[in-house]
Design a protein around this motif. Structure first.
Motif, PDB file in Angstrom:
ATOM      1  N   ALA A 199       0.831  -1.205   0.000  1.00 10.14           N
ATOM      2  CA  ALA A 199       0.000   0.000   0.000  1.00 10.14           C
ATOM      3  C   ALA A 199       0.862   1.251   0.000  1.00 10.14           C
ATOM      4  N   GLU A 200       2.002   1.200   0.707  1.00 10.67           N
ATOM      5  CA  GLU A 200       2.898   2.361   0.759  1.00 10.67           C
ATOM      6  C   GLU A 200       3.476   2.666  -0.622  1.00 10.67           C
ATOM      7  N   VAL A 201       3.849   1.627  -1.365  1.00  8.65           N
ATOM      8  CA  VAL A 201       4.387   1.821  -2.712  1.00  8.65           C
ATOM      9  C   VAL A 201       3.308   2.363  -3.639  1.00  8.65           C
ATOM     10  N   VAL A 202       2.102   1.835  -3.526  1.00 11.22           N
ATOM     11  CA  VAL A 202       0.995   2.335  -4.344  1.00 11.22           C
ATOM     12  C   VAL A 202       0.779   3.817  -4.075  1.00 11.22           C
ATOM     13  N   ASP A 203       0.762   4.215  -2.811  1.00  7.68           N
ATOM     14  CA  ASP A 203       0.535   5.617  -2.461  1.00  7.68           C
ATOM     15  C   ASP A 203       1.655   6.507  -2.994  1.00  7.68           C
ATOM     16  N   GLU A 204       2.903   6.060  -2.850  1.00  7.62           N
ATOM     17  CA  GLU A 204       4.020   6.869  -3.320  1.00  7.62           C
ATOM     18  C   GLU A 204       3.993   7.006  -4.833  1.00  7.62           C
ATOM     19  N   CYS A 205       3.756   5.902  -5.514  1.00  4.56           N
ATOM     20  CA  CYS A 205       3.688   5.918  -6.970  1.00  4.56           C
ATOM     21  C   CYS A 205       2.563   6.827  -7.447  1.00  4.56           C
ATOM     22  N   ALA A 206       1.383   6.681  -6.837  1.00  2.97           N
ATOM     23  CA  ALA A 206       0.241   7.500  -7.238  1.00  2.97           C
ATOM     24  C   ALA A 206       0.507   8.982  -6.997  1.00  2.97           C
ATOM     25  N   ASP A 207       1.116   9.313  -5.870  1.00  3.18           N
ATOM     26  CA  ASP A 207       1.397  10.708  -5.556  1.00  3.18           C
ATOM     27  C   ASP A 207       2.328  11.330  -6.585  1.00  3.18           C
ATOM     28  N   ILE A 208       3.298  10.549  -7.059  1.00  3.71           N
ATOM     29  CA  ILE A 208       4.236  11.052  -8.068  1.00  3.71           C
ATOM     30  C   ILE A 208       3.530  11.243  -9.406  1.00  3.71           C
ATOM     31  N   VAL A 209       2.826  10.212  -9.859  1.00  3.12           N
ATOM     32  CA  VAL A 209       2.196  10.239 -11.175  1.00  3.12           C
ATOM     33  C   VAL A 209       1.110  11.313 -11.251  1.00  3.12           C
ATOM     34  N   LEU A 210       0.342  11.475 -10.184  1.00  2.00           N
ATOM     35  CA  LEU A 210      -0.761  12.430 -10.205  1.00  2.00           C
ATOM     36  C   LEU A 210      -0.297  13.879 -10.275  1.00  2.00           C
ATOM     37  N   ARG A 211       0.975  14.120 -10.014  1.00  2.00           N
ATOM     38  CA  ARG A 211       1.508  15.482 -10.076  1.00  2.00           C
ATOM     39  C   ARG A 211       1.888  15.902 -11.502  1.00  2.00           C
ATOM     40  N   CYS A 212       1.898  14.970 -12.436  1.00  2.00           N
ATOM     41  CA  CYS A 212       2.301  15.321 -13.798  1.00  2.00           C
ATOM     42  C   CYS A 212       1.222  16.168 -14.467  1.00  2.00           C
ATOM     43  N   PRO A 213       1.567  17.323 -15.017  1.00  3.27           N
ATOM     44  CA  PRO A 213       0.569  18.162 -15.691  1.00  3.27           C
ATOM     45  C   PRO A 213      -0.064  17.423 -16.878  1.00  3.27           C
ATOM     46  N   PRO A 214      -1.375  17.524 -17.065  1.00  6.51           N
ATOM     47  CA  PRO A 214      -2.038  16.799 -18.152  1.00  6.51           C
ATOM     48  C   PRO A 214      -1.436  17.071 -19.527  1.00  6.51           C
ATOM     49  N   GLN A 215      -1.104  18.333 -19.826  1.00  7.33           N
ATOM     50  CA  GLN A 215      -0.550  18.648 -21.145  1.00  7.33           C
ATOM     51  C   GLN A 215       0.788  17.957 -21.358  1.00  7.33           C
ATOM     52  N   VAL A 216       1.596  17.908 -20.324  1.00  2.00           N
ATOM     53  CA  VAL A 216       2.892  17.237 -20.441  1.00  2.00           C
ATOM     54  C   VAL A 216       2.696  15.741 -20.651  1.00  2.00           C
ATOM     55  N   ARG A 217       1.767  15.170 -19.894  1.00  2.00           N
ATOM     56  CA  ARG A 217       1.458  13.750 -20.051  1.00  2.00           C
ATOM     57  C   ARG A 217       1.036  13.456 -21.489  1.00  2.00           C
ATOM     58  N   GLY A 218       0.207  14.330 -22.050  1.00  4.19           N
ATOM     59  CA  GLY A 218      -0.261  14.129 -23.410  1.00  4.19           C
ATOM     60  C   GLY A 218       0.821  14.321 -24.457  1.00  4.19           C
ATOM     61  N   MET A 219       1.630  15.364 -24.292  1.00  2.33           N
ATOM     62  CA  MET A 219       2.663  15.647 -25.294  1.00  2.33           C
ATOM     63  C   MET A 219       3.719  14.557 -25.334  1.00  2.33           C
ATOM     64  N   TRP A 220       4.166  14.101 -24.161  1.00  5.70           N
ATOM     65  CA  TRP A 220       5.141  13.019 -24.159  1.00  5.70           C
ATOM     66  C   TRP A 220       4.489  11.701 -24.545  1.00  5.70           C
ATOM     67  N   GLY A 221       3.206  11.520 -24.204  1.00  5.96           N
ATOM     68  CA  GLY A 221       2.502  10.316 -24.626  1.00  5.96           C
ATOM     69  C   GLY A 221       2.456  10.195 -26.135  1.00  5.96           C
ATOM     70  N   SER A 222       2.284  11.307 -26.827  1.00  7.13           N
ATOM     71  CA  SER A 222       2.290  11.299 -28.280  1.00  7.13           C
ATOM     72  C   SER A 222       3.626  10.815 -28.830  1.00  7.13           C
ATOM     73  N   VAL A 223       4.710  11.220 -28.195  1.00  3.70           N
ATOM     74  CA  VAL A 223       6.043  10.769 -28.621  1.00  3.70           C
ATOM     75  C   VAL A 223       6.199   9.275 -28.377  1.00  3.70           C
ATOM     76  N   LEU A 224       5.786   8.817 -27.196  1.00  2.00           N
ATOM     77  CA  LEU A 224       5.994   7.417 -26.837  1.00  2.00           C
ATOM     78  C   LEU A 224       5.168   6.468 -27.701  1.00  2.00           C
ATOM     79  N   ALA A 225       4.044   6.943 -28.216  1.00  2.00           N
ATOM     80  CA  ALA A 225       3.183   6.082 -29.024  1.00  2.00           C
ATOM     81  C   ALA A 225       3.876   5.584 -30.284  1.00  2.00           C
ATOM     82  N   THR A 226       4.837   6.351 -30.787  1.00  4.53           N
ATOM     83  CA  THR A 226       5.518   5.963 -32.029  1.00  4.53           C
ATOM     84  C   THR A 226       7.039   5.976 -31.905  1.00  4.53           C
ATOM     85  N   ILE A 227       7.566   6.076 -30.704  1.00  5.96           N
ATOM     86  CA  ILE A 227       9.011   6.227 -30.534  1.00  5.96           C
ATOM     87  C   ILE A 227       9.774   5.017 -31.073  1.00  5.96           C
TER      88      ILE A 227
END
Length: 301
Positions: A199-227
């Motif tokens: 549970a501690e790892v889940v909480d730490e992981c979630a806290d990190i991931v949830l801080r990523c700005p949506p636009q950044v997540r989307g822009m880098w996601g576009s790169v990763l889709a075809t990298i």
């Protein structure tokens, strides 16, 4: 400029690195003086430098440990140019060159998109890798076909191509700000963690991931889709360790098996580590095994 990670960690020093296009990247250095061996850590998509907390806690007593926020993540600026695999290389080149020298080479550790940063660095700056790195760790990563090989969604073979296209498109969508709800944590756990994650790892992981700005997540996601940074695999000329969890859904172990085989044929594979019942966030889920693998490469390089 300081971060939450910095304020919680003693002996840290903030660094500001300028990438090739002038974008400011935020990095932190931990540990003793410049005589200590150097480790540089590069995190993955939707994370930030504090993702490496377990590694900083172990290695900072004996090593210079440098972590940095990928472009657009954490305290690093986004810049004004479109995100691309080459930018991953440019940013890694700037960070490693800022802290390493030919006489003080680094072991460079990359997780997920951070591993792709290493492969892109090797493709774009092969001489720098040989000049500044004494070894690399490619953890929970792959050079290409990320969507095709993902096992996040299990569907009949005949529906797979259509779903892959939809999945690739979804990576590029910024989407809403993710809230720290029970549902969001369940989704993060399913997508990024193995069955044994605490549970501690889940909480730490979630806290990190949830801080990523949506636009950044989307822009880098576009790169990763075809990298495709496969060229970097064949350009690596330094010892390489490959680490993956056998329960990784985002970058399944098939990527790492192939990486290890290609590096082995080149004669640069140092070690391949397969972690039992561990998901994508291998450095958080299997801290002792992960750190031991890094330490073995560090000691030999």
């Amino acid at each position: 400029m300081t971060s939450e990670f910095a304020s919680a960690s003693r002996g840290s020093r903030d660094l500001e690195v300028l990438s090739s296009d002038g974008t400011k990247l935020f990095a932190q250095e931990f540990g003793p003086g410049r005589d200590a061996p150097l480790l540089v850590f590069s995190h993955g998509w939707a994370c930030q430098g504090r993702f490496w907390r377990p590694q900083v806690e172990q290695f900072a007593a004996t090593h210079r440990v440098v972590v940095y926020d990928q472009r657009g993540h954490g305290l690093s600026d986004r810049g004004r140019v479109p995100f691309s695999a080459k930018l991953l290389a440019d940013d890694m080149e700037a960070v490693v060159r800022a802290v390493a020298t030919p006489a003080d080479k680094a072991v460079v550790v990359g997780h997920s998109m951070g591993g792709m940063s290493i492969m892109s660095w090797a493709a774009e700056y092969p001489a720098s890798v040989s000049e500044l790195a004494r070894g690399v760790v490619l953890a929970s990563t792959g050079p290409s076909q990320l969507v095709d090989r993902s096992t996040l969604l299990k569907v009949p073979r005949q529906l797979r191509p259509r779903l892959e296209r939809a999945f690739a498109a979804s990576l590029a969508v910024a989407g809403p700000e993710m809230q720290g709800t029970r549902l969001s944590r369940r989704l993060i756990r399913y997508g990024t963690l193995g069955p044994g994650a605490t549970a501690e790892v889940v909480d730490e992981c979630a806290d990190i991931v949830l801080r990523c700005p949506p636009q950044v997540r989307g822009m880098w996601g576009s790169v990763l889709a075809t990298i495709d940074v496969s060229k970097g695999v064949d350009s690596l000329e330094v010892p390489a360790t490959v680490i993956v969890g056998d329960a990784d859904r985002l970058t399944p172990a098939t990527h790492s098996v192939d990486l290890a085989a290609r590096l082995g044929r080149k004669g640069v594979l140092f070690e391949f580590t397969l972690l039992d019942k561990v998901g994508h966030m291998s450095n958080l889920e299997a801290v002792e095994d992960f750190n031991s693998a890094v330490a073995r490469l560090d000691k030999s390089a």
